[in-house]
Structure formats: structure tokens, C-alpha cells
Design a protein around this motif. Structure first.
Motif, PDB file in Angstrom:
ATOM      1  N   PHE A 171      -0.850   0.056   9.127  1.00 18.36           N
ATOM      2  CA  PHE A 171      -1.402   1.401   9.239  1.00 18.36           C
ATOM      3  C   PHE A 171      -2.807   1.328   8.659  1.00 18.36           C
ATOM      4  O   PHE A 171      -3.009   0.972   7.498  1.00 18.36           O
ATOM      5  CB  PHE A 171      -0.531   2.450   8.556  1.00 18.36           C
ATOM      6  CG  PHE A 171      -0.247   2.219   7.097  1.00 18.36           C
ATOM      7  CD1 PHE A 171      -0.947   2.907   6.103  1.00 18.36           C
ATOM      8  CD2 PHE A 171       0.746   1.322   6.697  1.00 18.36           C
ATOM      9  CE1 PHE A 171      -0.676   2.713   4.758  1.00 18.36           C
ATOM     10  CE2 PHE A 171       1.026   1.114   5.350  1.00 18.36           C
ATOM     11  CZ  PHE A 171       0.306   1.813   4.377  1.00 18.36           C
ATOM     12  N   ALA A 172      -3.806   1.617   9.496  1.00 15.64           N
ATOM     13  CA  ALA A 172      -5.168   1.223   9.161  1.00 15.64           C
ATOM     14  C   ALA A 172      -6.143   2.381   9.267  1.00 15.64           C
ATOM     15  O   ALA A 172      -6.434   2.858  10.368  1.00 15.64           O
ATOM     16  CB  ALA A 172      -5.616   0.085  10.081  1.00 15.64           C
ATOM     17  N   GLN A 173      -6.633   2.835   8.113  1.00 21.55           N
ATOM     18  CA  GLN A 173      -7.864   3.607   8.055  1.00 21.55           C
ATOM     19  C   GLN A 173      -9.001   2.628   7.790  1.00 21.55           C
ATOM     20  O   GLN A 173     -10.001   2.623   8.498  1.00 21.55           O
ATOM     21  CB  GLN A 173      -7.761   4.679   6.976  1.00 21.55           C
ATOM     22  CG  GLN A 173      -6.733   5.750   7.303  1.00 21.55           C
ATOM     23  CD  GLN A 173      -6.563   6.783   6.204  1.00 21.55           C
ATOM     24  OE1 GLN A 173      -6.930   6.560   5.050  1.00 21.55           O
ATOM     25  NE2 GLN A 173      -5.982   7.920   6.546  1.00 21.55           N
ATOM     26  N   THR A 174      -8.819   1.766   6.787  1.00 21.81           N
ATOM     27  CA  THR A 174      -9.707   0.617   6.646  1.00 21.81           C
ATOM     28  C   THR A 174      -9.566  -0.283   7.864  1.00 21.81           C
ATOM     29  O   THR A 174      -8.457  -0.629   8.274  1.00 21.81           O
ATOM     30  CB  THR A 174      -9.334  -0.191   5.388  1.00 21.81           C
ATOM     31  OG1 THR A 174      -9.682   0.549   4.224  1.00 21.81           O
ATOM     32  CG2 THR A 174     -10.054  -1.537   5.358  1.00 21.81           C
ATOM     33  N   VAL A 179       7.563  -5.895   7.553  1.00 20.50           N
ATOM     34  CA  VAL A 179       6.417  -5.637   6.684  1.00 20.50           C
ATOM     35  C   VAL A 179       5.628  -4.463   7.253  1.00 20.50           C
ATOM     36  O   VAL A 179       5.283  -4.461   8.442  1.00 20.50           O
ATOM     37  CB  VAL A 179       5.505  -6.871   6.562  1.00 20.50           C
ATOM     38  CG1 VAL A 179       4.297  -6.550   5.669  1.00 20.50           C
ATOM     39  CG2 VAL A 179       6.273  -8.064   6.007  1.00 20.50           C
ATOM     40  N   LEU A 180       5.351  -3.487   6.411  1.00 19.21           N
ATOM     41  CA  LEU A 180       4.493  -2.359   6.756  1.00 19.21           C
ATOM     42  C   LEU A 180       3.344  -2.373   5.755  1.00 19.21           C
ATOM     43  O   LEU A 180       3.558  -2.149   4.562  1.00 19.21           O
ATOM     44  CB  LEU A 180       5.271  -1.046   6.672  1.00 19.21           C
ATOM     45  CG  LEU A 180       4.522   0.239   7.023  1.00 19.21           C
ATOM     46  CD1 LEU A 180       3.992   0.194   8.448  1.00 19.21           C
ATOM     47  CD2 LEU A 180       5.421   1.455   6.823  1.00 19.21           C
ATOM     48  N   ALA A 181       2.132  -2.660   6.231  1.00 17.35           N
ATOM     49  CA  ALA A 181       1.027  -2.908   5.309  1.00 17.35           C
ATOM     50  C   ALA A 181      -0.188  -2.065   5.660  1.00 17.35           C
ATOM     51  O   ALA A 181      -0.478  -1.805   6.835  1.00 17.35           O
ATOM     52  CB  ALA A 181       0.640  -4.392   5.318  1.00 17.35           C
ATOM     53  N   SER A 182      -0.920  -1.680   4.631  1.00 21.08           N
ATOM     54  CA  SER A 182      -2.146  -0.910   4.781  1.00 21.08           C
ATOM     55  C   SER A 182      -3.292  -1.807   5.234  1.00 21.08           C
ATOM     56  O   SER A 182      -3.371  -2.990   4.873  1.00 21.08           O
ATOM     57  CB  SER A 182      -2.500  -0.267   3.436  1.00 21.08           C
ATOM     58  OG  SER A 182      -3.817   0.212   3.441  1.00 21.08           O
ATOM     59  N   GLY A 183      -4.230  -1.206   5.982  1.00 25.83           N
ATOM     60  CA  GLY A 183      -5.440  -1.925   6.340  1.00 25.83           C
ATOM     61  C   GLY A 183      -6.278  -2.291   5.142  1.00 25.83           C
ATOM     62  O   GLY A 183      -7.152  -3.166   5.234  1.00 25.83           O
ATOM     63  N   GLY A 212      -9.651  -5.441   3.312  1.00 27.68           N
ATOM     64  CA  GLY A 212     -10.795  -5.254   2.434  1.00 27.68           C
ATOM     65  C   GLY A 212     -10.656  -5.918   1.081  1.00 27.68           C
ATOM     66  O   GLY A 212     -11.659  -6.286   0.466  1.00 27.68           O
ATOM     67  N   ASN A 213      -9.406  -6.079   0.598  1.00 26.63           N
ATOM     68  CA  ASN A 213      -9.247  -6.670  -0.734  1.00 26.63           C
ATOM     69  C   ASN A 213      -8.853  -8.151  -0.690  1.00 26.63           C
ATOM     70  O   ASN A 213      -8.540  -8.743  -1.731  1.00 26.63           O
ATOM     71  CB  ASN A 213      -8.252  -5.865  -1.584  1.00 26.63           C
ATOM     72  CG  ASN A 213      -6.842  -5.868  -1.037  1.00 26.63           C
ATOM     73  OD1 ASN A 213      -6.417  -6.789  -0.330  1.00 26.63           O
ATOM     74  ND2 ASN A 213      -6.072  -4.828  -1.362  1.00 26.63           N
ATOM     75  N   GLY A 214      -8.848  -8.739   0.504  1.00 29.14           N
ATOM     76  CA  GLY A 214      -8.631 -10.173   0.624  1.00 29.14           C
ATOM     77  C   GLY A 214      -7.190 -10.630   0.645  1.00 29.14           C
ATOM     78  O   GLY A 214      -6.921 -11.839   0.648  1.00 29.14           O
ATOM     79  N   THR A 215      -6.227  -9.706   0.702  1.00 33.26           N
ATOM     80  CA  THR A 215      -4.808 -10.106   0.683  1.00 33.26           C
ATOM     81  C   THR A 215      -4.187 -10.150   2.070  1.00 33.26           C
ATOM     82  O   THR A 215      -3.030 -10.544   2.214  1.00 33.26           O
ATOM     83  CB  THR A 215      -3.990  -9.144  -0.202  1.00 33.26           C
ATOM     84  OG1 THR A 215      -4.069  -7.813   0.334  1.00 33.26           O
ATOM     85  CG2 THR A 215      -4.519  -9.141  -1.631  1.00 33.26           C
ATOM     86  N   PHE A 216      -4.938  -9.784   3.105  1.00 34.10           N
ATOM     87  CA  PHE A 216      -4.374  -9.663   4.449  1.00 34.10           C
ATOM     88  C   PHE A 216      -3.930 -11.010   5.015  1.00 34.10           C
ATOM     89  O   PHE A 216      -2.771 -11.175   5.418  1.00 34.10           O
ATOM     90  CB  PHE A 216      -5.398  -9.007   5.381  1.00 34.10           C
ATOM     91  CG  PHE A 216      -5.004  -9.010   6.829  1.00 34.10           C
ATOM     92  CD1 PHE A 216      -3.923  -8.271   7.271  1.00 34.10           C
ATOM     93  CD2 PHE A 216      -5.734  -9.743   7.765  1.00 34.10           C
ATOM     94  CE1 PHE A 216      -3.557  -8.265   8.612  1.00 34.10           C
ATOM     95  CE2 PHE A 216      -5.379  -9.742   9.100  1.00 34.10           C
ATOM     96  CZ  PHE A 216      -4.289  -9.000   9.528  1.00 34.10           C
ATOM     97  N   GLU A 217      -4.821 -11.979   5.052  1.00 32.91           N
ATOM     98  CA  GLU A 217      -4.450 -13.257   5.676  1.00 32.91           C
ATOM     99  C   GLU A 217      -3.397 -14.018   4.872  1.00 32.91           C
ATOM    100  O   GLU A 217      -2.480 -14.596   5.470  1.00 32.91           O
ATOM    101  CB  GLU A 217      -5.702 -14.089   5.945  1.00 32.91           C
ATOM    102  CG  GLU A 217      -6.532 -13.460   7.075  1.00 32.91           C
ATOM    103  CD  GLU A 217      -7.674 -14.322   7.556  1.00 32.91           C
ATOM    104  OE1 GLU A 217      -7.684 -14.673   8.745  1.00 32.91           O
ATOM    105  OE2 GLU A 217      -8.565 -14.630   6.732  1.00 32.91           O
ATOM    106  N   PRO A 218      -3.437 -14.033   3.526  1.00 35.32           N
ATOM    107  CA  PRO A 218      -2.305 -14.625   2.803  1.00 35.32           C
ATOM    108  C   PRO A 218      -0.974 -13.944   3.124  1.00 35.32           C
ATOM    109  O   PRO A 218       0.064 -14.608   3.237  1.00 35.32           O
ATOM    110  CB  PRO A 218      -2.694 -14.434   1.335  1.00 35.32           C
ATOM    111  CG  PRO A 218      -4.189 -14.403   1.336  1.00 35.32           C
ATOM    112  CD  PRO A 218      -4.559 -13.694   2.607  1.00 35.32           C
ATOM    113  N   GLY A 240       0.858  -1.176   0.000  1.00 37.47           N
ATOM    114  CA  GLY A 240       0.000   0.000   0.000  1.00 37.47           C
ATOM    115  C   GLY A 240       0.893   1.224   0.000  1.00 37.47           C
ATOM    116  O   GLY A 240       1.320   1.692   1.055  1.00 37.47           O
ATOM    117  N   VAL A 241       1.231   1.722  -1.175  1.00 42.16           N
ATOM    118  CA  VAL A 241       2.275   2.741  -1.300  1.00 42.16           C
ATOM    119  C   VAL A 241       1.746   4.109  -0.879  1.00 42.16           C
ATOM    120  O   VAL A 241       0.753   4.603  -1.412  1.00 42.16           O
ATOM    121  CB  VAL A 241       2.825   2.797  -2.743  1.00 42.16           C
ATOM    122  CG1 VAL A 241       3.774   3.979  -2.919  1.00 42.16           C
ATOM    123  CG2 VAL A 241       3.549   1.488  -3.061  1.00 42.16           C
ATOM    124  N   VAL A 242       2.424   4.696   0.093  1.00 47.55           N
ATOM    125  CA  VAL A 242       2.194   6.073   0.532  1.00 47.55           C
ATOM    126  C   VAL A 242       3.560   6.753   0.514  1.00 47.55           C
ATOM    127  O   VAL A 242       4.453   6.365   1.275  1.00 47.55           O
ATOM    128  CB  VAL A 242       1.579   6.131   1.941  1.00 47.55           C
ATOM    129  CG1 VAL A 242       1.421   7.581   2.398  1.00 47.55           C
ATOM    130  CG2 VAL A 242       0.242   5.402   1.979  1.00 47.55           C
TER     131      VAL A 242
END
Length: 263
Positions: free
Chosen positions: A218-221, A191-195, A199-205, A145-147
């Protein structure tokens, strides 16, 4: 803890009131376009938000029809946990947990993002997130999740990174964005990942393949959802409930979790 485990706890009333008695009173979308001063790139996001009592839960989504959003009004959380759209399911779960276990009454550390223009607030939020990650010089960070503000602060800390996002393109510094985060994991230390991954199904993998590497979110979602995964593959969460920092030039609040909320 898996997402299915958490949903089961919610359905069973273990974490709060009966979700079949918690109705959505307001459903809305926020569509954002931004280009910070001095930055060369612009981007846009769409977020669906659902209100349950005093709480608002949110999930970023590529797009969603107004009619689908409106159909959530009056539905219960229990209904929406079975909705066919992952973003609606995520926003409903987030709203329920925000209502049942609000950040303000949690074990999180509150961080205030000071007033400022859009770039100043983006940079301040990013600095707080990178502090939570705490990379050492030379660490290689998988950023999902590029910021660009986050990448700026990683560079300032002497870390390197692999920028990953489902949206193709390049970073502010011309670095290509990798679409497949899992293939980049073996060469990374953190790993630094967006929330948005939830929502898009890639979190648990992503958690399964991280194989013990420290994961910070870092989670807004799903800001009220993701702290429940601390200790189950997640080390820490920077949780940012609606309204997000980019909506207002005044002070905004984020919540840093290093422990899972208590059941």
C-alpha cells in the motif's frame, strides 16, 4: 527488476523523456498529525513531495530540513537521483514516473474512496487494500508499517497478523509492535507492506527474505515506482498518489495494480 535496474531504465530514457531535461518546479513538505474520532492513538507523518510538470512524487521521511527541500527546486530528476538523501531520491523517481507513466493511463483499476471524515476514509481505504491482499481466514499476515484501520479489516476477515514498524509502540488493541520485520517473516503466510519501506531502505531486503510469499504493497510513498516490482517479488500494489486521502474530506482516488506497467 531491482531498484537499480529501474533507475537505469529512467536514466537511459527507456520509460519516458530524458530525466536531465525534467526539472523540479515545486518542492514541499506535508506534515500531518491525526487522531481519528473514537480512536485512542494519535500519530504524525512528514512527507516530501516534488513536482515535475503536472506530476507530484512523494516519500515519507522522519524529518527533513526546509533548506534541503528548497534546494531541490530547479534541479533535474537526473541530478536528484544522485542526491544523498534516500527520501529525495525516492520522491524524484516517483515524480518522474508519475509524469512519464501516469496512473490514469496505466493498466491499473481505479478505486474511489468516498467522501467522509478522517476515520471513515481511513477505513474505506483500508478495506480496499485488504480486498487486494485477499487473505483467507486463519492466514497470518506480516504487516510492515502499522495502520490500525488495516489491522481492523484483517481481524474482520479472520486473519491474524504480526504488526511491524520502525516506530516502537503498540496497536490500538494493545499488541506490541515488532521492530524487525525480517525475523517475523518465517511464521507468516502473506506480507502487507507500506511504500515507506522503499524510502527507508528496507524494501529490497524484505523482498529477498520473503522467499516467494505473496507481497502486497500500500503505497503513498513511491506510488508510481512500486508497481514496477510486480512479478519481481510483489504480487499487487495499491497506489495512492498525492494528495492523499487524509488531506481532504472529499472523494479521493487510488489505483490497484496486479500487473507491472508496460515498458
Amino acid at each position: 527488476m531491482t531498484l537499480a535496474d529501474l533507475v537505469d531504465l529512467v536514466r537511459g530514457g527507456t520509460l519516458g523523456p530524458d530525466p536531465a531535461k525534467c526539472a523540479v518546479s515545486v518542492a514541499f513538505t506535508t506534515r500531518q498529525g491525526v487522531r481519528h474520532a473514537t480512536r485512542d492513538q494519535s500519530y504524525r507523518n512528514t512527507v516530501i513531495s516534488l513536482r515535475v510538470a503536472e506530476a507530484v512524487g512523494s516519500c515519507a521521511v522522519d524529518d527533513i530540513a526546509d533548506a534541503e527541500v528548497h534546494d531541490c527546486v530547479g534541479a533535474t530528476v537526473a541530478d536528484l537521483l544522485d542526491h544523498p538523501a534516500p527520501a529525495v531520491r525516492t520522491a524524484a523517481l516517483d515524480a518522474y514516473l508519475m509524469h512519464a507513466r501516469p496512473h490514469a493511463r496505466s493498466n491499473a483499476r481505479t478505486v474511489t474512496i468516498d467522501p467522509g471524515d478522517s476515520l471513515a476514509k481511513s477505513m474505506a481505504r483500508a478495506a480496499a487494500v485488504v480486498d487486494l491482499l485477499d487473505p483467507a481466514p486463519g492466514d497470518r499476515v506480516l504487516v510492515v508499517g502499522v495502520v490500525n484501520s488495516l489491522l481492523h479489516h484483517l481481524r474482520e476477515r479472520g486473519a491474524t497478523y504480526v504488526p511491524c514498524d520502525l516506530r516502537p509502540g503498540s496497536t490500538e488493541w494493545g499488541e506490541p509492535i515488532v521492530p524487525d520485520a525480517l525475523s517475523a517473516l518465517p511464521g507468516c503466510d502473506l506480507v502487507l507492506a507500506s511504500g515507506m519501506t522503499l524510502g527507508n531502505g528496507t524494501f529490497e531486503p524484505l523482498l529477498r527474505h520473503a522467499a516467494g510469499k505473496p507481497v502486497v504493497l500500500f503505497a503513498q510513498t513511491a506510488s508510481a515506482v512500486l508497481p514496477w516490482f510486480i512479478g519481481s517479488g510483489v504480487r499487487a500494489v495499491s497506489a495512492e498518489p498525492y494528495p492523499f486521502f487524509w488531506l481532504d474530506g472529499g472523494p479521493t482516488t487510488i489505483h490497484h495494480y496486479t500487473e507491472r506497467p508496460a515498458c
